[in-house]
Design a protein around this motif. Sequence first.
Motif, mmCIF file in Angstrom:
data_model
loop_
_atom_site.group_PDB
_atom_site.id
_atom_site.type_symbol
_atom_site.label_atom_id
_atom_site.label_comp_id
_atom_site.label_asym_id
_atom_site.label_seq_id
_atom_site.Cartn_x
_atom_site.Cartn_y
_atom_site.Cartn_z
ATOM 1 N N ARG A 1 16.542 7.836 38.951
ATOM 2 C CA ARG A 1 15.561 6.760 38.848
ATOM 3 C C ARG A 1 14.261 7.193 39.497
ATOM 4 N N SER A 2 13.185 6.699 38.949
ATOM 5 C CA SER A 2 11.868 7.105 39.441
ATOM 6 C C SER A 2 11.503 6.401 40.735
ATOM 7 N N VAL A 3 12.078 5.210 40.974
ATOM 8 C CA VAL A 3 11.761 4.447 42.181
ATOM 9 C C VAL A 3 12.632 4.937 43.331
ATOM 10 N N VAL A 4 11.997 5.284 44.443
ATOM 11 C CA VAL A 4 12.715 5.778 45.618
ATOM 12 C C VAL A 4 12.917 4.625 46.596
ATOM 13 N N ARG A 5 14.176 4.376 46.968
ATOM 14 C CA ARG A 5 14.486 3.299 47.897
ATOM 15 C C ARG A 5 15.059 3.802 49.217
ATOM 16 N N SER A 6 15.264 5.113 49.335
ATOM 17 C CA SER A 6 15.845 5.673 50.555
ATOM 18 C C SER A 6 15.216 7.030 50.854
ATOM 19 N N PHE A 7 15.309 7.417 52.142
ATOM 20 C CA PHE A 7 14.779 8.704 52.578
ATOM 21 C C PHE A 7 15.737 9.325 53.586
ATOM 22 N N LYS A 8 15.567 10.628 53.814
ATOM 23 C CA LYS A 8 16.332 11.319 54.842
ATOM 24 C C LYS A 8 15.455 12.388 55.475
ATOM 25 N N MET A 9 15.906 12.909 56.614
ATOM 26 C CA MET A 9 15.130 13.916 57.339
ATOM 27 C C MET A 9 16.001 15.134 57.625
ATOM 28 N N HIS A 10 15.470 16.316 57.347
ATOM 29 C CA HIS A 10 16.179 17.565 57.593
ATOM 30 C C HIS A 10 16.408 17.775 59.091
ATOM 31 N N ARG A 11 17.470 18.526 59.407
ATOM 32 C CA ARG A 11 17.836 18.756 60.806
ATOM 33 C C ARG A 11 16.693 19.372 61.617
ATOM 34 N N LEU A 12 16.031 20.392 61.067
ATOM 35 C CA LEU A 12 14.953 21.032 61.815
ATOM 36 C C LEU A 12 13.785 20.072 62.047
ATOM 37 N N ASN A 13 13.461 19.285 61.037
ATOM 38 C CA ASN A 13 12.383 18.309 61.196
ATOM 39 C C ASN A 13 12.739 17.260 62.249
ATOM 40 N N ARG A 14 13.996 16.829 62.230
ATOM 41 C CA ARG A 14 14.394 15.834 63.230
ATOM 42 C C ARG A 14 14.327 16.413 64.637
ATOM 43 N N SER A 15 14.738 17.677 64.791
ATOM 44 C CA SER A 15 14.638 18.316 66.103
ATOM 45 C C SER A 15 13.198 18.334 66.596
ATOM 46 N N ALA A 16 12.274 18.626 65.667
ATOM 47 C CA ALA A 16 10.862 18.641 66.036
ATOM 48 C C ALA A 16 10.376 17.241 66.402
ATOM 49 N N VAL A 17 10.818 16.236 65.655
ATOM 50 C CA VAL A 17 10.412 14.858 65.929
ATOM 51 C C VAL A 17 10.963 14.393 67.273
ATOM 52 N N ILE A 18 12.177 14.825 67.622
ATOM 53 C CA ILE A 18 12.752 14.456 68.916
ATOM 54 C C ILE A 18 11.906 15.009 70.061
ATOM 55 N N VAL A 19 11.501 16.270 69.936
ATOM 56 C CA VAL A 19 10.660 16.874 70.972
ATOM 57 C C VAL A 19 9.380 16.059 71.155
ATOM 58 N N ILE A 20 8.749 15.713 70.045
ATOM 59 C CA ILE A 20 7.498 14.960 70.113
ATOM 60 C C ILE A 20 7.745 13.551 70.634
ATOM 61 N N ALA A 21 8.847 12.915 70.193
ATOM 62 C CA ALA A 21 9.160 11.555 70.641
ATOM 63 C C ALA A 21 9.363 11.491 72.141
ATOM 64 N N LYS A 22 9.964 12.548 72.714
ATOM 65 C CA LYS A 22 10.107 12.589 74.171
ATOM 66 C C LYS A 22 8.761 12.830 74.850
ATOM 67 N N ASP A 23 7.965 13.690 74.250
ATOM 68 C CA ASP A 23 6.649 13.988 74.838
ATOM 69 C C ASP A 23 5.778 12.740 74.936
ATOM 70 N N VAL A 24 5.793 11.923 73.891
ATOM 71 C CA VAL A 24 4.936 10.732 73.872
ATOM 72 C C VAL A 24 5.662 9.503 74.393
ATOM 73 N N ARG A 25 6.884 9.686 74.892
ATOM 74 C CA ARG A 25 7.675 8.604 75.487
ATOM 75 C C ARG A 25 7.947 7.477 74.497
ATOM 76 N N PHE A 26 8.283 7.873 73.283
ATOM 77 C CA PHE A 26 8.601 6.893 72.253
ATOM 78 C C PHE A 26 9.993 6.312 72.468
ATOM 79 N N VAL A 27 10.980 7.191 72.742
ATOM 80 C CA VAL A 27 12.345 6.773 73.036
ATOM 81 C C VAL A 27 13.014 7.915 73.799
ATOM 82 N N ASP A 28 14.061 7.600 74.561
ATOM 83 C CA ASP A 28 14.740 8.614 75.368
ATOM 84 C C ASP A 28 15.916 9.214 74.595
#
Length: 544
Positions: free
Chosen positions: A105-132
């Motif tokens: 289907r052309s309409v996207v209703r869900s998303f996912k994140m690759h392991r490496l991208n999530r690891s990078a987001v975790i590092v940044i989330a800790k840096d900016v104190r988004f969540v522990d």
Amino acid sequence: MRNKLIVYTMNFPYESKVFGDSPTFKDFRVVYNSLCVTTKLCLLCFAVFPANEVIKKRLLVHWWIGEGFLNPPVDGKETVVEIADGVFEELTKKGCIEPVYKKRRSVVRSFKMHRLNRSAVIVIAKDVRFVDFDSKGNPTANFSWSHRACLMNGSSHLTLANRPDLDPEKLQTIFNVNEAYPDFSEVDWSRLRNVKVLYLGRWHNRANHHIEVDDVEFFKGLRYMRHLIFFSLRGISRIMELPDSLCKLSSLRILDLSACNNLEILPETIGSLKRLTHLDMSECYLLEHMPKGNIALLSELQVLKGFIICDHKNDRSCTLHDLSALKKLRKLAINTSREDFPREEELIVFQQFGSLRKLTIAWGGLYLPAIQLDKRIKLENIAARPTTSNTLKSSGGNHTQDNAAPEPATPTGIRNYIPKIPSSLSAFKRMTKTTTRNQEHFKELEKLDLQCYPQMTAPSWLMPGKLKSLKKLYIRGGQLQNLGQVHENDKWTIMILRLKFFSELNLDWNELQVPFPYLIYLEKYRCPKLTFFPCDASGLWLKP
């Protein structure tokens, strides 16, 4: 270097120096820095979910609305959903997230994140104190230096709010990641008065992930949460009644009660939630009625799912006519046990829904029966109506064999529908006699979803002249033998058609093409009398 990076990432998702110094992380940091503040905050929310998990777009949008990341512009040129679509599009184009397509289907209703991208987001989330996060990359309930706490299996100690080094009044979000038995017995809710997002239910589509609460006394603490915008109890068991304290949430905009399979009673004062825009009661099979008149007071309501229309008169029940006061309603999902729904007077009511764009009607009402092909998924505490064994039998004959490929998992786990066999068609015949061809009951409707339709003949209002804006038509289950009447000069504007579980629907591909000239996507499943359809092994056809 690449192999070493992979090994370190698998064992230590984000804390290794190798990962922090890698080109992968540095490239991601460049992308992150190129985003605007709003998009950065939206991206950081993905860090809470496990890598490669499918996350519903709707959940993310509601979270972003709750936190105030997304707000409609003053000029009104864009809606919040359109702004969110822009965020998803940018994050997808820059490789931060991946869209999840279902059946091409052309309409996207869900998303996912690759392991490496999530690891990078975790590092940044800790840096900016988004969540522990802990050393394994799991979000925690510690909010000593952030505004968010996550409930994890076996470690959801919201009693941390009593520690002297914490300031509970700065907490804005409490999100249940995978805690099956959240315990709030020692939580001082009066100190959590600034929480905007309270997500206690399940966020994924695996209905076999059981969540339950032993004590619903914590509901009394809701009266302190005057800033709460998004509240979800999705899929939580042992909640039989919602107290009036819920109706003290003066800022509440989104209330998700879906799949609360023990829920029997809604508070009579629910109409006091004047700012509510989304109310989801789908899959609450023990709900018997809607509070009379009170839902009609929710003047800001845009999405209403799980509205019940009973087969017996009840002065305490809210009716379809009561809903006509909801001028902003654009999405409505109805469960009914009435064979003759909608009657003529109810069709007239539908004319008053000027903003309605999506309509779902599921016949079977309080006892909507289902056959679940996936045995791992169980719907508990549903009073199931007995069904006949031959309801979904495929008929024989010389027709081409229908595809038998298994259907992928759906969000509710429901694959098959068995309609309630009508004892009499007299009421329906009376309705069709009084309905005229020129009435446009659903003139603005863009999507129509009919489930378990209990008659053999299509309703008189299912015709192009009365659904001139319709783009999507889904019909699942029942005894239909045709798709309604199409007059000589009428053509459907439908572009997407989905037909499932019809043993008696008799139609040839050539017969379908004439009334459906704009069709670009067709899906059929277990419809043995749909002949010569050029569908693939999965039952799909896409216009070349």
